[in-house]
Design an enzyme around this catalytic site. Sequence first.
Site, short mmCIF file in Angstrom:
data_model
loop_
_atom_site.label_atom_id
_atom_site.label_comp_id
_atom_site.label_asym_id
_atom_site.label_seq_id
_atom_site.Cartn_x
_atom_site.Cartn_y
_atom_site.Cartn_z
N SER A 194 -1.47 -3.61 10.05
CA SER A 194 -1.13 -4.54 8.98
C SER A 194 0.16 -5.30 9.31
O SER A 194 1.13 -4.69 9.76
CB SER A 194 -0.93 -3.76 7.67
OG SER A 194 -2.09 -3.01 7.41
N TYR B 164 -1.33 -3.49 -7.01
CA TYR B 164 -1.20 -4.20 -5.72
C TYR B 164 -2.55 -4.27 -5.00
O TYR B 164 -3.29 -3.28 -4.95
CB TYR B 164 -0.15 -3.50 -4.84
CG TYR B 164 -0.14 -4.10 -3.46
CD1 TYR B 164 0.41 -5.36 -3.24
CD2 TYR B 164 -0.73 -3.45 -2.38
CE1 TYR B 164 0.36 -5.95 -1.99
CE2 TYR B 164 -0.78 -4.03 -1.13
CZ TYR B 164 -0.23 -5.28 -0.93
OH TYR B 164 -0.30 -5.85 0.31
N ARG C 143 0.84 -1.19 0.00
CA ARG C 143 0.00 0.00 0.00
C ARG C 143 0.88 1.25 0.00
O ARG C 143 2.00 1.24 0.48
CB ARG C 143 -0.93 0.01 1.22
CG ARG C 143 -2.09 -0.97 1.11
CD ARG C 143 -3.04 -0.85 2.30
NE ARG C 143 -2.39 -1.28 3.53
CZ ARG C 143 -1.87 -0.47 4.43
NH1 ARG C 143 -1.93 0.86 4.28
NH2 ARG C 143 -1.29 -0.95 5.50
N HIS D 234 -10.69 -2.23 11.26
CA HIS D 234 -9.59 -3.07 10.77
C HIS D 234 -9.35 -4.19 11.79
O HIS D 234 -8.36 -4.17 12.52
CB HIS D 234 -8.34 -2.18 10.61
CG HIS D 234 -7.20 -2.84 9.91
ND1 HIS D 234 -5.88 -2.44 10.07
CD2 HIS D 234 -7.17 -3.86 9.02
CE1 HIS D 234 -5.09 -3.18 9.32
NE2 HIS D 234 -5.84 -4.05 8.67
N ARG E 227 1.85 -12.17 -0.68
CA ARG E 227 0.50 -12.44 -0.18
C ARG E 227 -0.11 -13.67 -0.83
O ARG E 227 0.24 -14.05 -1.95
CB ARG E 227 -0.40 -11.23 -0.52
CG ARG E 227 0.01 -9.94 0.16
CD ARG E 227 -0.68 -9.77 1.48
NE ARG E 227 -0.12 -8.70 2.30
CZ ARG E 227 -0.70 -8.29 3.44
NH1 ARG E 227 -1.81 -8.82 3.86
NH2 ARG E 227 -0.12 -7.36 4.16
N ASP F 147 -9.52 -9.60 8.73
CA ASP F 147 -8.96 -8.28 8.42
C ASP F 147 -9.93 -7.12 8.63
O ASP F 147 -9.52 -6.05 9.06
CB ASP F 147 -8.46 -8.27 6.97
CG ASP F 147 -7.57 -7.07 6.65
OD1 ASP F 147 -6.67 -6.77 7.45
OD2 ASP F 147 -7.77 -6.43 5.60
N CYS G 279 0.65 -7.47 11.67
CA CYS G 279 0.89 -7.58 13.12
C CYS G 279 0.11 -8.73 13.75
O CYS G 279 -0.12 -8.74 14.96
CB CYS G 279 0.57 -6.26 13.82
SG CYS G 279 1.72 -4.95 13.37
N LYS H 32 -9.74 -2.28 1.33
CA LYS H 32 -9.40 -1.15 2.19
C LYS H 32 -10.18 0.12 1.81
O LYS H 32 -10.62 0.87 2.68
CB LYS H 32 -7.89 -0.87 2.12
CG LYS H 32 -7.03 -2.05 2.48
CD LYS H 32 -7.28 -2.52 3.88
CE LYS H 32 -6.26 -3.59 4.27
NZ LYS H 32 -6.50 -4.06 5.65
P1 GDP Z 1 -1.90 -9.46 9.67
O1 GDP Z 1 -1.31 -8.78 8.49
O2 GDP Z 1 -2.24 -8.50 10.77
O3 GDP Z 1 -3.01 -10.35 9.30
O4 GDP Z 1 -0.73 -10.36 10.29
P2 GDP Z 1 -0.36 -11.90 10.02
O5 GDP Z 1 -1.15 -12.81 10.88
O6 GDP Z 1 -0.37 -12.17 8.56
O7 GDP Z 1 1.13 -11.91 10.55
C1 GDP Z 1 2.11 -11.03 10.04
C2 GDP Z 1 3.48 -11.57 10.35
O8 GDP Z 1 3.64 -11.66 11.78
C3 GDP Z 1 3.72 -12.97 9.81
O9 GDP Z 1 5.03 -13.06 9.32
C4 GDP Z 1 3.51 -13.87 11.00
O10 GDP Z 1 4.27 -15.05 10.91
C5 GDP Z 1 3.95 -12.99 12.18
N1 GDP Z 1 3.18 -13.30 13.40
C6 GDP Z 1 1.83 -13.46 13.51
N2 GDP Z 1 1.48 -13.79 14.79
C7 GDP Z 1 2.62 -13.80 15.50
C8 GDP Z 1 2.92 -14.08 16.89
O11 GDP Z 1 2.05 -14.37 17.72
N3 GDP Z 1 4.23 -13.98 17.27
C9 GDP Z 1 5.21 -13.67 16.38
N4 GDP Z 1 6.47 -13.60 16.83
N5 GDP Z 1 4.98 -13.42 15.06
C10 GDP Z 1 3.71 -13.49 14.63
P1 PGA Z 2 -3.14 -7.13 6.61
O1 PGA Z 2 -3.94 -6.62 5.32
O2 PGA Z 2 -3.77 -6.31 7.69
O3 PGA Z 2 -3.47 -8.57 6.62
O4 PGA Z 2 -1.69 -6.85 6.49
C1 PGA Z 2 -3.43 -5.86 4.32
C2 PGA Z 2 -3.13 -4.45 4.75
O5 PGA Z 2 -3.58 -4.03 5.85
O6 PGA Z 2 -2.47 -3.76 3.98
MN MN Z 3 -5.29 -5.14 6.85
MN MN Z 4 -3.93 -10.49 7.42
#
Ligand code: GDP
Ligand code: PGA
Ligand code: MN
Ligand code: MN
Length: 576
Positions: A246, A195, A67, A224, A361, A273, A248, A204
């Site tokens: 994002s 993207y 983004r 979110h 992704r 999400d 996290c 979004k």
């Molecule tokens: P989203 O973008 O908020 O959905 O986050 P994701 O679940 O896709 O996670 C983003 C990154 O953080 C990935 O590389 C995961 O492997 C890592 N991650 C997710 N949960 C945890 C956790 O509980 N601990 C750690 N250390 N890393 C995590």
């Molecule tokens: P994410 O979604 O929260 O899974 O990273 C895409 C974004 O927020 O850009």
């Molecule tokens: Mn997101």
């Molecule tokens: Mn996600």
Amino acid sequence: MNASLNSWVEEIARLTKPDSVHWCTGSDAENSRLIDEMLTTGDLIKLNPKTHPNCYLHRSHPSDVARVEHLTFVCTRNREDAGPNNIWMDPAEAHRKIDALFEGSMRGRTMYVIPYCMGPIESPYSRCGVEITDSPYVVVNMRIMTRMGDAALKRIEREGKFVKGLHSIGDLDPERRFIMHFPEELFIKSVGSGYGGNALLGKKCHALRIASWQARDEGWLAEHMLIMGIQSPEGQTHYIAGAFPSACGKTNLAMLVPPESMPGWKIWTVGDDICWMQIGKDGQLRAINPEAGYFGVVPGTNRKTNKNAYDMIQRDTIFTNVALTADNQPWWEGMESGTPALDWQGKPYSGKGAAAHPNSRFTVSAKQNPIYSSLAEAPDGVPISAILFGGRRREVAPLVYEARNWTHGVLVGAGMASETTAAAVGQMGVVRRDSMAMKPFCGYNFGDYWQHWLSLEGKTSKLPRIFHVNWFRQDKNGKFMWPGFGENLRVLQWIANRCEGKAGATESPIGFVPAPEDLNLAGVDLDKDTLNTLLSVDVGAWRQEIDAISKYLDEFKDRVPAKLRDEQRTVAGRLG
Ligand code: GDP
Ligand code: PGA
Ligand code: MN
Ligand code: MN
């Protein structure tokens, strides 16, 4: 046929001058034809059908991988309505500037008209939109991420109201890339990027930026957040919504696999999400997931971190910007086996740096999730017991704490901060304020947004409890102190028990923190010192934190609700 929709489509065709116009039905045949065309043009690469049936790789332009917050605009008549949290442009100027880039931008291409519905087709909470795009990649992704095609068009014809989205990949020059939102016109215009976060306009742009504006006007919330069900061995299920910025941890938490030492616990995914919430007839805050699929971060996904996610993406998945093995299997950092032959740009992998892009992704249908909740498509959503706020904080923020009450919880969300990630273009690992994980997504002034959150208290007595979590605390050597992933269920168990008045906690100046004995830690490998650090509140560091929050609120001047200000002063007072 809807006359206003037809005339809009004709108007856009006159502006962008495509070779042909195609109205998407969402059928299997249409999808197969688009995939075949993209295999011919090289937009998609077929992955090894023996290991990954029906899986494809798309490589986006190397300057177009995340983004672009600095090129994302909210265009309201009154500048103050967009607020300091958004980049503003006058609507007339914005239309002029971006229409110049749409002029003839679809020459030689097909223009696709995508009617879509955000949320279950039959839900009164759902909202529809129409995206016009010249990218077949966008079409096949929108088909996974939304309810797209004939059923959505029927609902649009019935309702007569829809969000308009115009997208063209243009020439992909970052100098001619803009993502513009006109919330007063329910209109989105995006040019110069393919993207997902910039081009799949239902996600979004519509479901967060435009929807948050509509939600404020209509008395609901567009957030979110992930949505998940936590079922105890006794069979009691609590639904939780969680806002993390994002990359996290939302997708991983929503699909959590319980550790072996917690038999009988079950997790159900509702969404990973985006979350739309309304106060139901019963006074409960009820949530739906407006999406139909997941656009998830690939790196880090493996059988140990998240078996559900790993299994789900072995078939019928579109990968974007991952690496490839010699036999055409997708590969990414954190994969436990295989070696990359080609990096995410398709160059022979040199062994230096990441082979897959850190923001690579997967796009996959929610129906492939082995723990997809049976209530995920329920028209009136699921009742929310608790809201989590969280982010990446290598220091300061404890593993978990509970806000004292709704107003305090809104302050916890408003003052949230997190380290930046690869999900958006820019420097990584910098701590920034990211209120309710909505910094890049709130379509209006954060001051008004906080007021909207506070106002819910006057509308029902059944609001959820609010918690803050942090899975990302690091030790001196930069190692994560908490094992995370499946083990996060221990924190969720404490949260569910708090909701039932069954779990203990210690009062601290920032809220209620569990003592070590309040958490179920049987079977987890964690030494006493680490645990104490994870659960401690460093009053000196928190004094600085509340000062930083106070300064942050100052940026929003007279739009900051007095009640939020008072709450911030109360917390500062407790910290002494
Ligand atoms: P989203 O973008 O908020 O959905 O986050 P994701 O679940 O896709 O996670 C983003 C990154 O953080 C990935 O590389 C995961 O492997 C890592 N991650 C997710 N949960 C945890 C956790 O509980 N601990 C750690 N250390 N890393 C995590
Ligand atoms: P994410 O979604 O929260 O899974 O990273 C895409 C974004 O927020 O850009
Ligand atoms: Mn997101
Ligand atoms: Mn996600």
